[in-house]
Scaffold this motif. Structure first.
Motif, mmCIF file in Angstrom:
data_model
loop_
_atom_site.group_PDB
_atom_site.id
_atom_site.type_symbol
_atom_site.label_atom_id
_atom_site.label_comp_id
_atom_site.label_asym_id
_atom_site.label_seq_id
_atom_site.Cartn_x
_atom_site.Cartn_y
_atom_site.Cartn_z
ATOM 1 N N ILE A 135 44.126 41.323 44.142
ATOM 2 C CA ILE A 135 43.860 40.204 43.731
ATOM 3 C C ILE A 135 42.291 40.455 42.565
ATOM 4 C CG2 ILE A 135 42.750 38.193 44.096
ATOM 5 C CD1 ILE A 135 45.053 37.700 46.035
ATOM 6 N N ASN A 136 41.436 40.978 42.824
ATOM 7 C CA ASN A 136 40.253 41.471 43.138
ATOM 8 C C ASN A 136 40.025 42.785 41.944
ATOM 9 O OD1 ASN A 136 38.321 39.478 44.291
ATOM 10 N ND2 ASN A 136 39.842 40.110 45.817
ATOM 11 N N VAL A 137 41.277 43.200 41.409
ATOM 12 C CA VAL A 137 41.036 44.793 40.601
ATOM 13 C C VAL A 137 39.806 44.400 39.315
ATOM 14 C CG1 VAL A 137 41.740 45.358 38.575
ATOM 15 C CG2 VAL A 137 43.599 44.801 40.373
ATOM 16 N N ASN A 138 39.445 45.635 39.943
ATOM 17 C CA ASN A 138 37.942 45.980 38.346
ATOM 18 C C ASN A 138 36.705 44.461 38.635
ATOM 19 O OD1 ASN A 138 37.180 46.816 35.942
ATOM 20 N ND2 ASN A 138 38.214 44.995 34.345
ATOM 21 N N MET A 139 36.799 44.104 39.606
ATOM 22 C CA MET A 139 35.586 43.304 40.784
ATOM 23 C C MET A 139 34.590 43.975 40.564
ATOM 24 S SD MET A 139 36.577 40.740 38.291
ATOM 25 C CE MET A 139 35.738 39.571 39.820
ATOM 26 N N MET A 140 33.324 44.021 40.856
ATOM 27 C CA MET A 140 31.932 44.567 41.455
ATOM 28 C C MET A 140 31.888 44.454 43.130
ATOM 29 S SD MET A 140 31.358 46.921 39.666
ATOM 30 C CE MET A 140 29.618 47.333 39.975
ATOM 31 N N SER A 141 32.971 44.097 44.123
ATOM 32 C CA SER A 141 33.254 43.610 45.425
ATOM 33 C C SER A 141 34.206 44.262 46.047
ATOM 34 C CB SER A 141 33.464 42.134 45.077
ATOM 35 O OG SER A 141 34.594 42.217 45.033
ATOM 36 N N ASP A 142 33.356 43.931 47.369
ATOM 37 C CA ASP A 142 33.688 44.742 48.478
ATOM 38 C C ASP A 142 35.103 44.417 48.352
ATOM 39 O OD1 ASP A 142 31.446 45.627 49.393
ATOM 40 O OD2 ASP A 142 31.338 44.402 50.460
ATOM 41 N N ALA A 143 36.050 43.545 47.987
ATOM 42 C CA ALA A 143 37.179 43.028 47.853
ATOM 43 C C ALA A 143 38.109 44.088 47.234
ATOM 44 C CB ALA A 143 37.300 41.438 48.023
ATOM 45 N N ALA A 144 36.987 44.346 45.966
ATOM 46 C CA ALA A 144 38.395 45.072 44.900
ATOM 47 C C ALA A 144 38.508 46.023 45.695
ATOM 48 C CB ALA A 144 37.315 45.132 43.584
ATOM 49 N N ILE A 145 37.850 46.973 46.838
ATOM 50 C CA ILE A 145 37.573 48.459 46.867
ATOM 51 C C ILE A 145 39.489 48.671 47.581
ATOM 52 C CG2 ILE A 145 37.130 49.928 48.472
ATOM 53 C CD1 ILE A 145 34.647 49.008 49.218
ATOM 54 N N LEU A 182 45.345 28.725 52.218
ATOM 55 C CA LEU A 182 44.984 29.310 53.211
ATOM 56 C C LEU A 182 44.569 30.923 52.946
ATOM 57 C CD1 LEU A 182 48.591 29.272 54.889
ATOM 58 C CD2 LEU A 182 46.714 27.519 55.998
ATOM 59 N N TYR A 183 45.221 30.827 52.151
ATOM 60 C CA TYR A 183 44.252 32.523 52.263
ATOM 61 C C TYR A 183 42.703 32.244 51.410
ATOM 62 C CZ TYR A 183 43.113 36.824 49.271
ATOM 63 O OH TYR A 183 41.818 37.589 48.921
ATOM 64 N N ARG A 184 42.940 31.456 50.540
ATOM 65 C CA ARG A 184 40.970 30.645 50.875
ATOM 66 C C ARG A 184 40.035 30.406 52.103
ATOM 67 N NH1 ARG A 184 42.927 28.417 46.494
ATOM 68 N NH2 ARG A 184 43.429 26.346 47.333
ATOM 69 N N ALA A 185 40.689 29.395 52.836
ATOM 70 C CA ALA A 185 40.679 28.431 54.361
ATOM 71 C C ALA A 185 40.320 29.816 55.232
ATOM 72 C CB ALA A 185 41.578 27.899 54.538
ATOM 73 N N ALA A 186 40.613 30.794 55.209
ATOM 74 C CA ALA A 186 39.695 32.318 56.067
ATOM 75 C C ALA A 186 39.038 33.046 55.431
ATOM 76 C CB ALA A 186 41.088 33.604 55.091
ATOM 77 N N GLY A 187 38.564 32.510 53.847
ATOM 78 C CA GLY A 187 37.164 33.033 53.666
ATOM 79 C C GLY A 187 36.895 33.490 52.987
ATOM 80 N N ASN A 188 38.058 34.261 52.059
ATOM 81 C CA ASN A 188 38.876 34.749 50.413
ATOM 82 C C ASN A 188 38.113 33.790 49.810
ATOM 83 O OD1 ASN A 188 39.818 37.455 52.129
ATOM 84 N ND2 ASN A 188 41.228 35.898 52.954
ATOM 85 N N LYS A 189 37.832 34.196 48.406
ATOM 86 C CA LYS A 189 37.386 34.044 47.470
ATOM 87 C C LYS A 189 38.101 34.744 46.386
ATOM 88 C CE LYS A 189 32.629 32.659 48.806
ATOM 89 N NZ LYS A 189 31.571 33.291 48.031
ATOM 90 N N LEU A 190 38.624 33.580 45.221
ATOM 91 C CA LEU A 190 39.831 34.182 44.133
ATOM 92 C C LEU A 190 38.468 34.977 42.967
ATOM 93 C CD1 LEU A 190 42.122 32.125 43.987
ATOM 94 C CD2 LEU A 190 42.692 33.805 45.360
ATOM 95 N N PRO A 191 38.390 35.990 42.226
ATOM 96 C CA PRO A 191 37.634 35.793 41.238
ATOM 97 C C PRO A 191 37.245 35.115 40.217
ATOM 98 C CG PRO A 191 39.792 37.335 41.526
ATOM 99 C CD PRO A 191 39.278 36.428 42.398
#
Length: 305
Positions: A184-194, A296-305
């Motif tokens: 979901i976080n392709v090409n983003m400068m965040s831990d989620a993108a790793i 539900l994905y967002r409610a678990a604390g995940n953020k969309l880019p």
């Protein structure tokens, strides 16, 4: 219940599977009810490992099958091997020895599926291929798979196998989503993108391999369940709202969230409570909408880019 095509098996397997890690302390009557409730609700897949209670889980399951051999024809049995003495061992000799022990404990002539339990850094694919060939030719194992391997480890092993891997068993839950986050976080400068797994979910989809999710209610690595956790108030509120909408329990919605992912998904549940097995079976009848899945994905604390 919904079912999946699994490897070369003629009959399909249920999208909900029963994980047998915790059954060692059950009485024979409790185990009998546990198995029969599962079958009555369309769940025909039972997942073992030779290290579960040092083989005791397989032993008591085998005792049940010996008392009622007809049960074996109503179910698919999977077990895992490779962990022993604080190491991982994919050697030909150990795999062959392990399977003989598993079959003896389960009191069955064959496994429908054998998984290599976590990656072995010293893996020699040729040795594994030879062991798999011997087991398949002897009729002891019908299908093979892995657990917790990334895409390149699977591909590296498959390069020496005559057949592809039928399954990869991976930790996955709403509160443990690194396999999904990076996509979901392709090409983003965040831990989620790793990208930690080299696109394992996509590879399994391309290869038509079943993705078995273990610890589907866990937060982190054996960090406890997120159901009812104060740490996940927003997630539980969202789960409870959807549970009310679909007339199921919140854990069934959590399983349905995994099943909604567009792959050959199978949820391996670890409960020993027959009532929770009944609740889990209902998850197969729910298809969350796209907006509900992302909610539900967002409610678990995940953020969309």
């Amino acid at each position: 219940m919904k079912y999946l095509k699994f490897g070369n098996l003629r009959e399909p397997i249920s999208v909900i599977g029963i994980g047998c890690m915790r059954i060692a302390g059950m009485s024979s009557d409790e185990l009998d009810r546990y198995v029969r409730v599962s079958l009555e609700h369309g769940i025909n897949f039972f997942d073992h490992a030779d290290i579960y209670a040092s083989g005791k889980s397989e032993e008591i399951f085998g005792d049940l099958l010996s008392k009622d051999p007809a049960l074996r024809n109503r179910m698919f049995l999977q077990s895992k091997c490779a962990i022993h003495d604080s190491m991982y061992d994919f050697s030909k000799e150990y795999i062959l020895k392990s399977v003989d022990g598993i079959l003896k404990r389960l009191q069955t002539t064959h496994l429908d599926s054998l998984l290599l339990h976590r990656p072995d850094a010293l893996m020699e694919p040729e040795e594994v291929a030879e062991a798999f060939h011997i087991l398949k030719d002897s009729g002891k194992v019908l299908n093979f798979g892995v657990s917790n391997m990334n895409r390149f480890q699977m591909e590296f092993l498959e390069n020496k196998l005559s057949d592809g891997l039928a399954v990869n068993q991976l930790q996955m839950s709403i509160a443990h989503t690194p396999l999904i986050d990076a996509g979901i976080n392709v090409n983003m400068m965040s831990d989620a993108a790793i990208m930690r797994d080299a696109g394992t979910l996509e590879y399994c989809r391309m290869k038509d391999a079943v993705i078995q999710t273990w610890s589907p209610l866990q937060k982190g690595f054996f960090g406890g369940t997120f159901i009812g956790s104060e740490e996940y108030k927003d997630l539980n509120a969202a789960l409870n709202a959807l549970a009310e909408k679909y007339h199921v329990t919140s854990d069934a919605v959590a399983y349905a969230w995994l099943l909604r992912f567009p792959a050959k998904m199978q949820v391996i549940i670890g409960t020993t409570n027959p009532d929770r097995i009944k609740n889990a079976a209902k998850a197969a009848e729910i298809e969350l909408t796209r907006s509900e899945w992302y909610e539900l994905y967002r409610a678990a604390g995940n953020k969309l880019p």
